[in-house]
Design a protein around this motif. Sequence first.
Motif, short mmCIF file in Angstrom:
data_model
loop_
_atom_site.label_atom_id
_atom_site.label_comp_id
_atom_site.label_asym_id
_atom_site.label_seq_id
_atom_site.Cartn_x
_atom_site.Cartn_y
_atom_site.Cartn_z
N VAL A 149 0.83 -1.20 0.00
CA VAL A 149 0.00 0.00 0.00
C VAL A 149 0.87 1.26 0.00
O VAL A 149 0.48 2.29 -0.58
CB VAL A 149 -0.99 0.02 1.18
N PHE A 150 2.03 1.19 0.64
CA PHE A 150 2.95 2.33 0.58
C PHE A 150 3.64 2.39 -0.78
O PHE A 150 3.79 3.48 -1.36
CB PHE A 150 4.01 2.22 1.69
N ALA A 151 4.08 1.24 -1.32
CA ALA A 151 4.79 1.23 -2.60
C ALA A 151 3.91 1.77 -3.72
O ALA A 151 4.37 2.55 -4.56
CB ALA A 151 5.26 -0.19 -2.92
N VAL A 152 2.65 1.35 -3.74
CA VAL A 152 1.73 1.84 -4.79
C VAL A 152 1.62 3.35 -4.74
O VAL A 152 1.73 4.04 -5.76
CB VAL A 152 0.34 1.18 -4.61
N GLN A 153 1.40 3.88 -3.55
CA GLN A 153 1.16 5.32 -3.44
C GLN A 153 2.43 6.14 -3.65
O GLN A 153 2.39 7.22 -4.25
CB GLN A 153 0.52 5.63 -2.09
N LEU A 154 3.58 5.63 -3.19
CA LEU A 154 4.83 6.33 -3.46
C LEU A 154 5.15 6.33 -4.95
O LEU A 154 5.66 7.32 -5.49
CB LEU A 154 5.98 5.68 -2.67
N THR A 156 5.60 10.95 5.98
CA THR A 156 4.69 11.60 6.94
C THR A 156 4.18 12.92 6.37
O THR A 156 3.02 13.28 6.60
CB THR A 156 5.37 11.83 8.29
N ASP A 157 5.01 13.65 5.63
CA ASP A 157 4.53 14.88 4.98
C ASP A 157 3.40 14.57 4.01
O ASP A 157 2.40 15.31 3.94
CB ASP A 157 5.67 15.58 4.24
N ALA A 158 3.55 13.46 3.25
CA ALA A 158 2.52 13.10 2.28
C ALA A 158 1.24 12.65 2.98
O ALA A 158 0.13 12.93 2.51
CB ALA A 158 3.04 11.99 1.37
N ILE A 159 1.38 11.97 4.12
CA ILE A 159 0.19 11.59 4.88
C ILE A 159 -0.55 12.83 5.38
O ILE A 159 -1.77 12.94 5.26
CB ILE A 159 0.58 10.67 6.06
N LEU A 160 0.20 13.77 5.93
CA LEU A 160 -0.42 15.00 6.45
C LEU A 160 -1.09 15.80 5.34
O LEU A 160 -2.11 16.45 5.57
CB LEU A 160 0.65 15.86 7.14
N ALA A 161 -0.52 15.74 4.13
CA ALA A 161 -1.08 16.48 3.01
C ALA A 161 -2.22 15.73 2.32
O ALA A 161 -2.82 16.25 1.37
CB ALA A 161 0.02 16.79 1.99
N GLY A 162 -2.50 14.51 2.78
CA GLY A 162 -3.57 13.73 2.19
C GLY A 162 -3.19 13.05 0.89
O GLY A 162 -4.06 12.56 0.16
N ILE A 203 -1.01 10.42 0.77
CA ILE A 203 -0.87 9.00 1.08
C ILE A 203 -1.89 8.66 2.16
O ILE A 203 -1.98 9.35 3.18
CB ILE A 203 0.56 8.64 1.56
N ALA A 204 -2.66 7.61 1.91
CA ALA A 204 -3.58 7.08 2.91
C ALA A 204 -2.95 5.81 3.49
O ALA A 204 -2.26 5.08 2.78
CB ALA A 204 -4.92 6.75 2.27
N VAL A 205 -3.17 5.58 4.76
CA VAL A 205 -2.64 4.38 5.42
C VAL A 205 -3.81 3.47 5.77
O VAL A 205 -4.46 3.67 6.79
CB VAL A 205 -1.82 4.73 6.68
N PRO A 206 -4.10 2.49 4.92
CA PRO A 206 -5.22 1.60 5.21
C PRO A 206 -4.87 0.68 6.39
O PRO A 206 -3.86 -0.02 6.37
CB PRO A 206 -5.38 0.78 3.92
N ILE A 207 -5.68 0.71 7.44
CA ILE A 207 -5.51 -0.20 8.57
C ILE A 207 -6.57 -1.28 8.42
O ILE A 207 -7.77 -1.02 8.52
CB ILE A 207 -5.63 0.55 9.90
#
Length: 309
Positions: free
Chosen positions: A162-167, A268-274, A276-280
């Motif tokens: 999920v991180f690799a796809v979004q990065l 973390t910058d990308a998460i804060l900016a929306g 990157i989403a972190v699916p739990i």
Amino acid sequence: MSRAIVYQTFGGPEVLELRDVSQPHAGPGEVRVRVTAASLNPMDWVISSTPAAAAAFGVTVPAGFGYDFAGVIDEVGAGADGFAAGDRVYGGAMAKAAADFLVVKIPAPAPDVLFHTPDGIGDEVAATIPVAGLTAAAALEAIGLRAGDTILVGGAAGGVGVFAVQLAKLAGARVIGTASERTFEFLRQLGAEPVAYGPGLADRVRTLAPDGVTAATDLFGTETAETALALGIPPERISTIAAGPNPPGGVRATGGSEAGPANLERITDAILAGRIAVPIAATFPIEQIRDAVALQAGRHAHGKIVIRL
């Protein structure tokens, strides 16, 4: 007293026990973290079930369990510069994470890491980032991913995937991700074009990308790496994280330790900016650690699994 997950012998989830243990305390050059969340990675159950894997990470039984964590510093030893009581932190502590308290040296010696948690990121999300985020970054850095690439990501719906796809999407690449059909919509939401893994993968990829695929990363086994070679992708543009030190065809083996810590700030910058989403995929109380590990080891969770403390 405090609680910690421990195991006395190697084995499956059944060897994991929640026990009362003596509270650790921060000595000189150390901080103590009151853990609020820990997340699971494949390496956690591989270490607890496989003596050879444990030895590679310097783990011997009896041992604690888990690596990724987040929480709050509640003790600071003399000389532990850069941290203060009350600081929210996240990071990794080998065979220590699934516990009420853990102690980390400052600066943290590899493979342990410790970072301040940015405001705006909750502890459950922060706990998912260290292994999965750094491993995904390393997998893409190893192949020099760039804008305009079409990349095949094997195991795209998993914790690293999920991180690799979004990065990869942020880098300007087109992403084709292998997964089971029941995860296709999930991957589309992340920006990937899903394709079923298994026999015939190369033909299905050719249909999706008739102009060719230029890069690949295999996050589970060797099927994607072997398919990428069959598609004519040069081995230097194929990475793998789970094929051992000698992957097929000379493709590039890599792991989270090869990604610089600056990648965590980027994530973390990308998460804060929306961006990157972190699916739990699921959260479990620490009392249900065996159920959580069984789910994680089954490799069918879409995203990350988090333990609450």
